[in-house]
Write a protein that holds these residues in place. Structure first.
Motif, PDB file in Angstrom:
ATOM      1  N   HIS A  21       0.882  -1.175   0.000  1.00 16.05           N
ATOM      2  CA  HIS A  21       0.000   0.000   0.000  1.00 16.05           C
ATOM      3  C   HIS A  21       0.919   1.224   0.000  1.00 16.05           C
ATOM      4  N   TYR A  22       1.327   1.632  -1.202  1.00 15.59           N
ATOM      5  CA  TYR A  22       2.373   2.646  -1.329  1.00 15.59           C
ATOM      6  C   TYR A  22       1.803   4.058  -1.179  1.00 15.59           C
ATOM      7  N   PRO A  23       2.631   5.005  -0.733  1.00 19.49           N
ATOM      8  CA  PRO A  23       2.178   6.398  -0.650  1.00 19.49           C
ATOM      9  C   PRO A  23       1.778   6.936  -2.018  1.00 19.49           C
ATOM     10  N   ARG A  24       0.773   7.810  -2.034  1.00 22.92           N
ATOM     11  CA  ARG A  24       0.397   8.445  -3.299  1.00 22.92           C
ATOM     12  C   ARG A  24       1.155   9.741  -3.502  1.00 22.92           C
ATOM     13  N   THR A  25       1.694  10.316  -2.416  1.00 21.06           N
ATOM     14  CA  THR A  25       2.540  11.501  -2.497  1.00 21.06           C
ATOM     15  C   THR A  25       3.244  11.657  -1.154  1.00 21.06           C
ATOM     16  N   ASP A  54      15.641  -4.337   0.023  1.00 17.67           N
ATOM     17  CA  ASP A  54      15.304  -3.932   1.388  1.00 17.67           C
ATOM     18  C   ASP A  54      15.354  -2.414   1.534  1.00 17.67           C
ATOM     19  N   SER A  55      16.411  -1.796   1.049  1.00 24.15           N
ATOM     20  CA  SER A  55      16.541  -0.335   1.137  1.00 24.15           C
ATOM     21  C   SER A  55      15.440   0.362   0.354  1.00 24.15           C
ATOM     22  N   ALA A  56      15.123  -0.168  -0.822  1.00 24.12           N
ATOM     23  CA  ALA A  56      14.105   0.464  -1.670  1.00 24.12           C
ATOM     24  C   ALA A  56      12.753   0.474  -0.982  1.00 24.12           C
ATOM     25  N   LEU A  57      12.364  -0.664  -0.396  1.00 24.66           N
ATOM     26  CA  LEU A  57      11.055  -0.746   0.247  1.00 24.66           C
ATOM     27  C   LEU A  57      10.965   0.193   1.444  1.00 24.66           C
ATOM     28  N   ARG A  58      12.036   0.257   2.248  1.00 21.33           N
ATOM     29  CA  ARG A  58      12.017   1.133   3.420  1.00 21.33           C
ATOM     30  C   ARG A  58      12.063   2.599   3.008  1.00 21.33           C
ATOM     31  N   ASP A  59      12.811   2.918   1.950  1.00 26.47           N
ATOM     32  CA  ASP A  59      12.909   4.316   1.515  1.00 26.47           C
ATOM     33  C   ASP A  59      11.596   4.833   0.948  1.00 26.47           C
ATOM     34  N   VAL A  60      10.820   3.980   0.323  1.00 28.81           N
ATOM     35  CA  VAL A  60       9.539   4.420  -0.224  1.00 28.81           C
ATOM     36  C   VAL A  60       8.570   4.791   0.898  1.00 28.81           C
ATOM     37  N   ALA A 112      15.927   9.626  -2.192  1.00 26.65           N
ATOM     38  CA  ALA A 112      15.632   8.286  -1.674  1.00 26.65           C
ATOM     39  C   ALA A 112      14.300   7.782  -2.210  1.00 26.65           C
ATOM     40  N   VAL A 113      13.301   8.673  -2.286  1.00 28.77           N
ATOM     41  CA  VAL A 113      12.011   8.301  -2.867  1.00 28.77           C
ATOM     42  C   VAL A 113      12.192   7.839  -4.303  1.00 28.77           C
ATOM     43  N   ASP A 114      12.899   8.644  -5.091  1.00 22.83           N
ATOM     44  CA  ASP A 114      13.067   8.344  -6.516  1.00 22.83           C
ATOM     45  C   ASP A 114      13.786   7.019  -6.724  1.00 22.83           C
ATOM     46  N   ARG A 115      14.848   6.794  -5.968  1.00 16.59           N
ATOM     47  CA  ARG A 115      15.620   5.557  -6.122  1.00 16.59           C
ATOM     48  C   ARG A 115      14.792   4.347  -5.673  1.00 16.59           C
ATOM     49  N   GLY A 116      14.075   4.499  -4.569  1.00 15.59           N
ATOM     50  CA  GLY A 116      13.257   3.389  -4.086  1.00 15.59           C
ATOM     51  C   GLY A 116      12.151   3.037  -5.061  1.00 15.59           C
TER      52      GLY A 116
END
Length: 713
Positions: free
Chosen positions: A37-41, A220-226, A234-238
């Motif tokens: 359930h990812y952030p929309r913004t 792991d880093s991508a999921l936590r950074d998002v 960090a948002v963009d890379r994740g």
């Protein structure tokens, strides 16, 4: 999640009431579902920039400073008879000023004084052109006098966030606040607290790939950074890594499917000089376009091999796909094999059978064509089945009736599927299982709906793709015009243009979005007979008519006996009447972009100048009106396919919007993420060939609903 899932139950990790609320609101029962359930913004430093595109009813968050507050009585009364007080709070951040209103809230009046800093969460509404927050919950970050607060001063949903710890701890160390798709029952703040707790109790996730993709973080880093980013980078890379994972999952499914196809045996059907394919090529009244020649060469080479062809032929309406398919089928016939052509409707089946028979007869070919539909009389159907099983039928054209258990082929070598989106893989496979001695027939699927490259690489990734863009000689571009119902002169001129075409010996279509009720086929046809077209032969065609009745109408129209055919979208696919030169599509805003393009392609099929009139009742400037105008302004089906894609969500495009609580594609944008998809496809091909077992493990978590959809594409 590409080979990994957090299978812990939400109730085992979250407070019981919070877990139950999330399950009730979203259907999530496992931690992996919540993590997807990812952030929309994101809100950075309390910015309200994300409110610019907010619509009424959206649940939003805002971090700002109270610059003004006033409280006044209203005309409404409380139960005790006193005036209901209205408190208006004006909030400012770096970019935006917005008003929050509270009715009868002495607490808001007391706490939200000028100078106070707070986080607000509530529903947006617009009043007199101004954006407002109505009764938003708030968390007081600092009071106006700067005095220390005693405990968490929070209300409503923000108070619920305290279930995950003190608000200063939960919110204080964040550089950016994620804003989640929320409901009135479960707010973005509650979701943030729940996801925080899940991640806090989750051990580091092992990298599912042999190594992270070049330039991207580990999983792991991508999921936590998002979910808890330190900054925008960090948002963009994740997000880039998670998008890649989604693209790779789809690509691996297709890569494994391609390997399975390559491992099957098919009857080699090499080109035979001087036989029926050559005979038809010599007899054609027009030369093939360069594109047709190239596509025919690709297909001819494919079916010459001992492995089954799986090729998609996409082409503009009227680009000559059917003649290419017929030439390919004759190559199979020249090798002593049968061909099956699957068509989506009985009208199109009968038309294909007549057209193919006529074309073959004109070329002096001895190849036989048999039609098979569900509504055929029993005796006729029995004879057709006998011709198929005995091998007397070289080319069999049929509807879904072709894939019934009663149909047996003598020696099926090639399957052609017209308008592939009407059929699923499991239906095509019924025919592919009809090969002789365990061989798999070659398959060619066709569509007149242009497919954006990203869709071709994901949804149709198991197929080689050929494309026809140029129109055969003699075809003239179709003129298009929008006819607003609000402009009576234009509407009258449209009917007049149809009368002019009929007076010149041509024919017309009037397409309606429904059969019954106002604006339906029955009503419009009756009105036209009584008013605009009193002296013309007006007939109707729609899906409720019986097969024989539909065939009779289409045959009469094709023979010129009907001046104006009022129909539903039953004419959308494949109907070919060269003398039809004008079409009016009634209430065109009720049709999709690709459907409008398909319908328009039913005219302009001869050498005559043709016209398509897009009647619309949409409000000028509305999204529907803009969409119709865009279709009218371009005849480039591939440009329209991109427009169609831009108006739809990925879940709709990939068919997963209704697939329950889990969708494989949630972040991937099929309009803008072509580089990601290309990279994932290349990596998937290499990985599947290098380590088939790993490829299967990485896609094991793709849901059954998604797999079922991919099987239907």
């Amino acid at each position: 999640m590409l080979g990994w899932r957090d299978e812990r139950e939400l109730a085992a990790v979250l407070p019981a009431k919070e877990a139950a609320a999330i399950t009730k609101a979203f259907g999530y029962t496992r931690c992996w579902q919540l993590l997807e359930h990812y952030p929309r913004t994101y809100v950075r430093h309390g910015s309200a920039a994300h409110l610019i595109d907010a619509r009424d009813g959206d649940v939003v968050t805002l971090y700002g400073t109270v610059v003004k507050q006033s409280t006044r009585p209203t005309r409404k009364r409380t139960k005790s008879g006193r005036p209901l007080m209205l408190t208006e709070v004006f909030i400012r951040d770096e970019l935006t000023r917005i008003k929050a209103t509270y009715f009868g809230s002495w607490y808001a009046e007391k706490q939200l004084t000028e100078g106070a800093r707070a986080i607000f969460s509530g529903k947006i509404r617009h009043y007199q052109g101004q954006m407002q927050l109505s009764q938003p919950d708030f968390y007081l970050v600092a009071s106006a006098d700067g005095q220390p607060r005693e405990g968490d001063l929070a209300t409503g949903s923000l108070k619920k966030l305290a279930a995950y710890g003190e608000l200063d701890t939960v919110l204080g160390n964040r550089a950016m606040l994620p804003v989640y798709p929320a409901t009135a029952q479960v707010t973005s703040w509650q979701l943030m607290g729940a996801i925080d707790l899940v991640l806090e109790t989750l051990p580091p996730i092992p990298e599912p790939l042999p190594a992270p993709p070049a330039g991207l973080p580990d999983f792991d880093s991508a999921l936590r950074d998002v979910h808890d980013p330190k900054d925008q980078d960090a948002v963009d890379r994740g997000l880039a890594r998670l998008k890649y994972n989604e693209a790779l999952a789809l690509a691996l499914v297709m890569a494994v499917r391609r390997q399975d196809t390559e491992a099957q045996n098919a009857p080699p059907l090499p080109r035979v000089e001087g036989r029926q394919q050559d005979q038809l090529l010599r007899a054609l009244p027009f030369p093939l376009t360069r594109g047709q020649q190239e596509v025919l060469s690709e297909i001819s080479a494919d079916i010459s091999r001992a492995h089954p062809m799986s090729r998609l032929l996409q082409g503009e309406v009227g680009s000559g796909k059917t003649i290419v398919a017929l030439l390919a089928m004759l190559q199979a016939v020249d090798n002593g094999r049968q061909c099956a052509m699957l068509a989506p409707t009985e009208v199109l089946t009968v038309q294909h059978a007549r057209s193919l028979t006529r074309t073959l007869a004109a070329a002096g070919s001895t190849a036989t064509v048999v039609a098979l539909t569900g509504s055929m009389p029993t005796a006729v159907k029995r004879e057709a089945l006998l011709n198929i099983v005995s091998g007397q039928a070289d080319i069999v054209v049929g509807t879904h009736a072709l894939i019934q258990d009663a149909v047996e082929f003598f020696d099926l070598g090639l399957v052609v599927v017209d308008e592939q989106h009407r059929f699923g893989v499991e239906q095509r496979d019924r025919l592919r299982g009809q090969g002789r001695d365990g061989a798999t027939p070659h398959t060619l699927v066709m569509t007149a709906t242009p497919i954006p490259r990203t869709i071709a690489m994901t949804v149709f990734g198991d197929l080689a793709v050929s494309t026809l863009k140029e129109l055969p000689g003699g075809r003239k571009p179709i003129q298009s015009a929008v006819v607003p119902e609000a402009n009576p002169r234009w509407v009258e001129r449209a009917w007049e243009r149809i009368r002019e075409e009929v007076a010149a010996g041509r024919q017309a279509y009037v397409v309606c979005p429904r059969i019954d009720d106002d604006g339906g086929v029955i009503t419009v046809a009756a009105w036209l007979r009584a008013t605009e077209f009193k002296d013309l032969h007006v007939s109707v065609l729609h899906g409720r008519m019986k097969g024989a009745e539909k065939d009779e109408v289409m045959a009469d129209f094709a023979a010129g006996g009907i001046d104006v055919l009022v129909a539903t979208t039953v004419i959308e696919v494949g109907v070919d009447v060269p003398n039809a030169t004008v079409m009016m599509i009634r209430e065109s805003e009720n049709f999709g972009v690709s459907q409008l393009h398909q319908l328009r392609g039913r005219v302009g099929r001869g050498g005559h100048a043709s016209l398509c009139l897009f009647h619309t009742t949409a409000e000028p400037g509305s999204p529907a009106a803009v969409r119709v105008q865009a279709v009218a302004e371009t005849s480039d089906g591939f440009a329209l396919a991109d427009l169609d894609l831009s108006n739809r969500q990925e879940g709709d495009v990939l068919g997963t919007s209704q697939s329950g609580t889990h969708r494989t594609v949630k972040l991937l944008n099929l309009l803008t993420d072509l580089p990601v998809i290309e990279q994932a496809n290349a990596d998937a091909e290499n990985l599947a060939r290098r380590d088939r077992g790993l490829a299967e493990r990485l896609t094991a978590d793709i849901g059954e609903d998604d797999r079922e959809f991919l099987d239907k594409t």
